[in-house]
Design an enzyme around this catalytic site. Structure first.
Site, PDB file in Angstrom:
ATOM      1  N   SER A   1      73.903  -1.881 -54.677  1.00 28.46           N
ATOM      2  CA  SER A   1      72.461  -1.896 -55.160  1.00 28.46           C
ATOM      3  C   SER A   1      71.776  -1.786 -55.482  1.00 28.46           C
ATOM      4  O   SER A   1      70.915  -2.699 -55.572  1.00 28.46           O
ATOM      5  CB  SER A   1      72.867  -1.965 -56.417  1.00 28.46           C
ATOM      6  OG  SER A   1      71.963  -1.329 -57.842  1.00 28.46           O
TER       7      SER A   1
ATOM      8  N   SER B   1      72.775  -0.024 -62.625  1.00 22.67           N
ATOM      9  CA  SER B   1      74.450   0.742 -61.925  1.00 22.67           C
ATOM     10  C   SER B   1      75.659  -0.698 -62.810  1.00 22.67           C
ATOM     11  O   SER B   1      76.632  -0.883 -62.472  1.00 22.67           O
ATOM     12  CB  SER B   1      74.290   0.731 -61.115  1.00 22.67           C
ATOM     13  OG  SER B   1      73.931  -0.229 -60.043  1.00 22.67           O
TER      14      SER B   1
ATOM     15  N   ASN C   1      68.408  -1.164 -56.688  1.00 18.18           N
ATOM     16  CA  ASN C   1      67.466  -1.176 -58.106  1.00 18.18           C
ATOM     17  C   ASN C   1      68.348  -3.103 -58.140  1.00 18.18           C
ATOM     18  O   ASN C   1      67.727  -3.850 -58.940  1.00 18.18           O
ATOM     19  CB  ASN C   1      67.790  -0.480 -58.834  1.00 18.18           C
ATOM     20  CG  ASN C   1      68.892  -0.499 -60.031  1.00 18.18           C
ATOM     21  OD1 ASN C   1      69.316  -1.485 -60.703  1.00 18.18           O
ATOM     22  ND2 ASN C   1      69.660   0.083 -59.555  1.00 18.18           N
TER      23      ASN C   1
ATOM     24  N   HIS D   1      72.112   9.589 -57.589  1.00 17.24           N
ATOM     25  CA  HIS D   1      70.818   9.875 -56.613  1.00 17.24           C
ATOM     26  C   HIS D   1      70.513  10.966 -56.111  1.00 17.24           C
ATOM     27  O   HIS D   1      69.810  11.295 -55.639  1.00 17.24           O
ATOM     28  CB  HIS D   1      71.698   9.131 -55.799  1.00 17.24           C
ATOM     29  CG  HIS D   1      72.048   7.823 -55.741  1.00 17.24           C
ATOM     30  ND1 HIS D   1      72.822   7.097 -55.595  1.00 17.24           N
ATOM     31  CD2 HIS D   1      70.952   6.752 -56.806  1.00 17.24           C
ATOM     32  CE1 HIS D   1      72.830   5.957 -56.312  1.00 17.24           C
ATOM     33  NE2 HIS D   1      72.205   5.559 -56.583  1.00 17.24           N
TER      34      HIS D   1
ATOM     35  N   GLU E   1      68.571   8.251 -52.476  1.00 15.58           N
ATOM     36  CA  GLU E   1      67.950   9.646 -52.926  1.00 15.58           C
ATOM     37  C   GLU E   1      66.567   9.822 -52.393  1.00 15.58           C
ATOM     38  O   GLU E   1      65.893  11.056 -52.458  1.00 15.58           O
ATOM     39  CB  GLU E   1      67.162   8.730 -54.618  1.00 15.58           C
ATOM     40  CG  GLU E   1      66.053   8.853 -55.342  1.00 15.58           C
ATOM     41  CD  GLU E   1      65.690   8.032 -56.124  1.00 15.58           C
ATOM     42  OE1 GLU E   1      65.957   7.534 -56.956  1.00 15.58           O
ATOM     43  OE2 GLU E   1      64.391   8.137 -56.261  1.00 15.58           O
TER      44      GLU E   1
END
Ligand code: SF4
Length: 275
Positions: A215, A259, A217, A72, A124
């Protein structure tokens, strides 16, 4: 019961690269740290810890040795601080995250009011914010306080959905400004996984989305699948799977965040098939 696995799921290249880079450092026998969890998957972090990687929350916690910067990214000031203290820095920031960081710096440097489409608390986004000093972070819909900005520059957190990005850009285009510059910095691995998950969710009776609860995503994949109306479970491992979740279902779909390692997916499918 038929089990279908999304054709694009699990580790993306940025995550695989970060794990390989950290793994090579663990083999050196030096003290190895990662600034924050290397990736958002607790099971992988546990394995890396067993190999010698220690997760630290702040640069001060590293005394000597090597600090791996996670996929990130981290603010440039933090990387400089680590180097100035004599620590070796291995930068595993995903090249696509670096591209988003670079775009944000360019826009801020050229005097644009930067808008980041993303989550304010995601590492990020936080790293980009710290780097450029000031920006507006928005997850959904256009920010309302930008009417005074003459020049607006937009980027996205790499794991956003294209739809959310488009909504913000369309909303911004209705504001009163002189110039709107838009960089779509969503990564293709994210888009591929989202499309594959959506396509699969429409063909199955229940969806399982595997990945760390931390996570972003993976959570987004689960939201997308859920929005199709198919019952959706976001699980980390097969240990959370119960027979009730698949009771009466003929076709079961499985996908996984960027991930999530292959071994978690394979283990989950094996357990599903044994039910
Ligand atoms: S999801 Fe995309 S941006 Fe994030 S690490 Fe993977 S390839 Fe890089």
């Amino acid at each position: 019961m038929r089990v279908l696995v999304a054709d694009k799921c699990g580790f993306c290249f940025g995550v695989r690269r970060a794990i390989e880079m950290a793994g090579r450092q663990c083999d050196t026998g030096k003290r190895i740290y990662s600034l924050g969890p290397l990736i958002h998957n607790p099971q992988v972090i546990e394995r890396l810890h067993a190999d010698g990687l220690t997760v630290i929350d702040s640069p001060d916690e590293a005394e000597s040795g090597v600090v791996v910067i996670r996929s990130h990214g981290a603010p440039s000031s933090v990387i400089e601080e680590l180097k100035s203290r004599g620590l070796e820095v291995v930068d595993a920031t995903c090249p696509l995250v670096k591209r988003a960081q670079q775009r944000a710096r360019e826009l801020a440097g050229a005097g644009y009011r930067v808008v980041i489409v993303g989550q304010p608390e995601h590492p990020e986004v936080k790293a980009i914010l710290e780097d450029i000093g000031e920006a507006t972070v928005v997850e959904n819909g256009p920010p309302k306080l930008l009417n005074a900005a003459r020049r607006i520059g937009v980027i996205a957190q790499t794991t956003q959905t294209p739809e959310a990005f488009r909504r913000v850009v369309v909303g911004l285009s209705e504001l009163d400004f002189e110039e709107l510059r838009v960089y779509n910095t969503i990564c293709s691995a994210t888009v591929d996984r989202q499309r594959a998950a959506l396509g699969l969710a429409r063909r199955v009776d229940v969806m399982f989305v595997l990945g760390g609860r931390n996570s972003a995503n993976t959570a987004r994949l689960a939201q997308l699948c859920d929005a199709t109306g198919v019952p959706t479970f976001h699980l980390e491992t097969s240990a959370e799977l119960t027979p009730e979740m698949t009771a009466g279902r003929q076709v079961v779909g499985v996908t996984a965040g960027a991930s999530t390692p292959a071994w978690i997916i394979e283990d989950f499918v094996a357990k599903l098939e044994s039910l």
